[in-house]
Write an enzyme that holds these catalytic residues in place. Structure first.
Site, mmCIF file in Angstrom:
data_model
loop_
_atom_site.group_PDB
_atom_site.id
_atom_site.type_symbol
_atom_site.label_atom_id
_atom_site.label_comp_id
_atom_site.label_asym_id
_atom_site.label_seq_id
_atom_site.Cartn_x
_atom_site.Cartn_y
_atom_site.Cartn_z
ATOM 1 C CG HIS A 311 -2.083 0.906 1.085
ATOM 2 N ND1 HIS A 311 -2.021 2.246 1.346
ATOM 3 C CD2 HIS A 311 -3.341 0.650 0.656
ATOM 4 C CE1 HIS A 311 -3.198 2.781 1.102
ATOM 5 N NE2 HIS A 311 -4.016 1.851 0.674
ATOM 6 C CG ASP A 368 -8.641 -4.476 -2.441
ATOM 7 O OD1 ASP A 368 -9.822 -4.343 -2.098
ATOM 8 O OD2 ASP A 368 -7.996 -3.590 -3.009
HETATM 9 N N1 CMC Z 1 4.041 -7.548 -4.888
HETATM 10 C C1 CMC Z 1 5.373 -7.518 -5.104
HETATM 11 N N2 CMC Z 1 6.125 -6.422 -4.980
HETATM 12 C C2 CMC Z 1 5.504 -5.287 -4.611
HETATM 13 C C3 CMC Z 1 4.119 -5.241 -4.380
HETATM 14 C C4 CMC Z 1 3.389 -6.425 -4.516
HETATM 15 N N3 CMC Z 1 2.061 -6.436 -4.306
HETATM 16 N N4 CMC Z 1 3.764 -3.977 -4.038
HETATM 17 C C5 CMC Z 1 4.884 -3.256 -4.073
HETATM 18 N N5 CMC Z 1 5.944 -4.047 -4.414
HETATM 19 C C6 CMC Z 1 7.355 -3.619 -4.499
HETATM 20 C C7 CMC Z 1 7.601 -2.836 -5.780
HETATM 21 O O1 CMC Z 1 8.036 -3.676 -6.820
HETATM 22 C C8 CMC Z 1 8.668 -1.873 -5.337
HETATM 23 O O2 CMC Z 1 9.897 -2.551 -5.317
HETATM 24 P P1 CMC Z 1 11.263 -1.754 -5.644
HETATM 25 O O3 CMC Z 1 11.400 -0.717 -4.580
HETATM 26 O O4 CMC Z 1 12.314 -2.817 -5.574
HETATM 27 O O5 CMC Z 1 11.091 -1.177 -7.009
HETATM 28 C C9 CMC Z 1 8.296 -1.556 -3.884
HETATM 29 O O6 CMC Z 1 7.573 -2.715 -3.417
HETATM 30 C C10 CMC Z 1 7.445 -0.308 -3.701
HETATM 31 O O7 CMC Z 1 6.321 -0.438 -4.573
HETATM 32 P P2 CMC Z 1 5.675 0.764 -5.377
HETATM 33 O O8 CMC Z 1 4.946 0.228 -6.558
HETATM 34 O O9 CMC Z 1 6.719 1.820 -5.614
HETATM 35 O O10 CMC Z 1 4.656 1.303 -4.306
HETATM 36 P P3 CMC Z 1 3.413 2.192 -4.595
HETATM 37 O O11 CMC Z 1 3.131 2.910 -3.335
HETATM 38 O O12 CMC Z 1 3.588 3.004 -5.835
HETATM 39 O O13 CMC Z 1 2.243 1.114 -4.923
HETATM 40 C C11 CMC Z 1 0.442 -0.381 -4.676
HETATM 41 C C12 CMC Z 1 1.275 0.733 -4.009
HETATM 42 C C13 CMC Z 1 -0.777 -0.661 -3.794
HETATM 43 C C14 CMC Z 1 -0.061 0.096 -6.046
HETATM 44 C C15 CMC Z 1 1.314 -1.645 -4.818
HETATM 45 O O14 CMC Z 1 1.746 -2.095 -3.553
HETATM 46 C C16 CMC Z 1 0.614 -2.758 -5.578
HETATM 47 O O15 CMC Z 1 0.634 -2.770 -6.814
HETATM 48 N N6 CMC Z 1 -0.059 -3.715 -4.845
HETATM 49 C C17 CMC Z 1 -0.827 -4.734 -5.485
HETATM 50 C C18 CMC Z 1 -2.174 -4.158 -5.891
HETATM 51 C C19 CMC Z 1 -3.091 -3.960 -4.686
HETATM 52 O O16 CMC Z 1 -3.241 -4.835 -3.861
HETATM 53 N N7 CMC Z 1 -3.762 -2.787 -4.654
HETATM 54 C C20 CMC Z 1 -4.745 -2.474 -3.634
HETATM 55 C C21 CMC Z 1 -4.366 -1.309 -2.790
HETATM 56 S S1 CMC Z 1 -5.436 -1.193 -1.335
HETATM 57 C C22 CMC Z 1 -6.944 -0.714 -1.970
HETATM 58 C C23 CMC Z 1 -6.985 0.684 -2.411
HETATM 59 O O17 CMC Z 1 -6.624 1.580 -1.606
HETATM 60 O O18 CMC Z 1 -7.401 0.940 -3.555
#
Ligand code: CMC
Length: 434
Positions: A311, A368
């Protein structure tokens, strides 16, 4: 809204030989923010923050998240207490008005919501324009936007009473629209709202009853539905809420603003994750395949992510996921279901929480992770999961939209950019192009 953030100090930004003093503001909780509004005027420099990871877009008094502690408060009240003791409609009142309602206030509010549950009969035509296999989110997005064609008086942006009616209409009509989208996609007749039922019961009834049979649903299931709505009601300045605020900042019609929120919520990184998460758990299929999927999530060359994990704000357990896990057990017990997917989810959670990759990146289960299991047990197809999220989040969107309109510092939202495209050049006739 009365602005309450306080100036607590000054930050000095030095660019080359010049220094600029910028005020620091502090809210009632959470990190302070440096006010950069005058920076461009003073220095000719923008701030650069794609994805807004360090940017506060607004002052707000609605929802507070402490991502490090895994804390979520609606108007100061912990989400766990609201999910346990309150109801969705009471939470809606709280989010919109700032305080829990007294008995009479709640009665008036519920009556007003109940009065607005039906759709204008012509709205039915919009549904018939969709293909049967249209995604229900497409139908909800289109139909909510279309309501702006029915309520086009722009008084909602200036007059309190008209604005209240728009807010009540949206909360009241969203379940009817969501259920209609579902019925249309399964080819069943539209079930009208029943105003003697509670908000959650009425929604379940509109989704699952058919004219040919009597439909009854247990109080445990109704309560579970209500809790799911409470958990999703608001989440401060997330992508869809920011979209609603941005759309509303131009003075746009509220139904159109909510349609913008629905569109943003749809994506798999946001509200679409519950659908993606259940699909992922099904694809995993058996506990012994979990390590394969964990390895894929860690592999940088593989775009796969563990859905329902991670998140932007929570660097600890999403408090909603704990409540949701409990709801999953309550629902499966009530329905006497032994869903092997729940065992896979619990095992996946256990393994991921011990894995160095997830631990070091502070990736925890989010709301989720368990919600898909519950919604599936309740009988909803995966395509409806995000619709239910949109239904509940409408309360948050409209509360935030209302707060924005009452904020004296509100201006149209207009980010800037660092342009890196072609520099100025002259148009070439077609024969002169290289
Ligand atoms: N699985 C594997 N690696 C992950 C995941 C994951 N679910 N989430 C983040 N990472 C890694 C990502 O690859 C990155 O690694 P690095 O620093 O080596 O490049 C690091 O963790 C930080 O991730 P980010 O994408 O920069 O973080 P963000 O804040 O931009 O993204 C997120 C947040 C929710 C989009 C992401 O964690 C994700 O895609 N999760 C899966 C989708 C999900 O479950 N979404 C629901 C969110 S809760 C409901 C809502 O509020 O809508």
């Amino acid at each position: 809204m009365e602005n309450k953030i306080k100036n607590t100090g000054t930050a000095t930004v030095t660019i080359g030989k010049d220094s600029y003093d910028l005020p620091i503001y502090q809210g009632s909780m959470g990190a302070p923010g440096i006010d950069v509004r005058s920076l461009y005027k003073q220095s000719g420099h923008f701030t650069f923050d794609p994805g807004y990871t360090s940017t506060c877009s607004t002052e707000s008094q609605i929802t507070f998240i402490n991502g490090g502690e895994g804390q979520l408060l609606y108007r100061g009240y912990p989400i766990e207490q609201l999910a346990e003791k309150s109801t969705f409609l009471e939470v809606a009142y709280l989010l919109i008005n700032g305080e829990l309602p007294k008995r009479e206030e709640f009665q008036n509010f519920s009556e007003s919501i109940t009065k607005h549950t039906m759709l204008h009969d012509s709205v039915e035509n919009f549904f018939h324009g969709f293909r049967r296999d249209a995604h229900p989110m497409a139908m909800v997005c289109g139909t909510v936007g279309a309501l702006s064609g029915f309520y086009h008086d722009d008084a909602h942006t200036t007059k309190d009473e008209a604005r209240d009616i728009a807010i009540h209409r949206l909360i009241a009509k969203m379940p009817t629209i969501a259920a209609r989208a579902y019925k249309y996609s399964v080819g069943q007749p539209h079930v009208y709202p029943t105003n003697s039922m509670s908000y959650a019961e009425n929604f379940l009834n509109m989704c699952f009853s058919v004219p040919a049979e009597k439909y009854t649903v247990s109080p445990t299931i109704i309560r579970a539905m209500d809790k799911i709505f409470i958990l999703h009601a608001d989440h401060e300045q997330n992508a869809s809420t920011s979209t609603v605020r941005l759309a509303g900042s131009s003075g746009a019609n509220p139904y159109a603003c909510i349609a913008a929120g629905v569109a943003c919520l749809w994506g798999p990184s946001h509200g679409g994750a519950n659908e993606a998460c259940l699909n992922m758990l099904r694809e995993i299929g058996t506990v012994d395949r979990i390590p394969e999927f964990i390895a894929r999530a860690k592999d940088k060359s593989d775009p796969f992510r563990l859905m329902g994990f991670g998140h932007r704000v929570y660097k600890n357990f999403d408090p909603r996921s704990r409540v949701m896990q409990k709801v999953a057990h309550e629902v499966l017990d009530e329905l006497d279901l032994n869903d092997p997917i729940l065992d896979i989810a619990k095992e996946l959670e256990k393994i991921a929480l011990e894995d160095e990759y997830f631990v070091s990146k502070k990736l925890y289960p989010n709301v989720d992770f368990y919600s898909g299991i519950v919604l599936n047990a309740l009988g909803f197809p995966t395509s409806m999961f995000t619709v239910l999220f949109a239904l509940a989040r409408t309360v948050g969107w409209i509360s935030q939209w209302n707060e924005m309109l009452e904020d004296p510092t509100q201006r149209i939202g207009r980010p800037r950019q660092l342009y890196s495209g072609a520099v100025s050049r002259d148009y070439l006739d077609v024969d002169d192009r290289a």
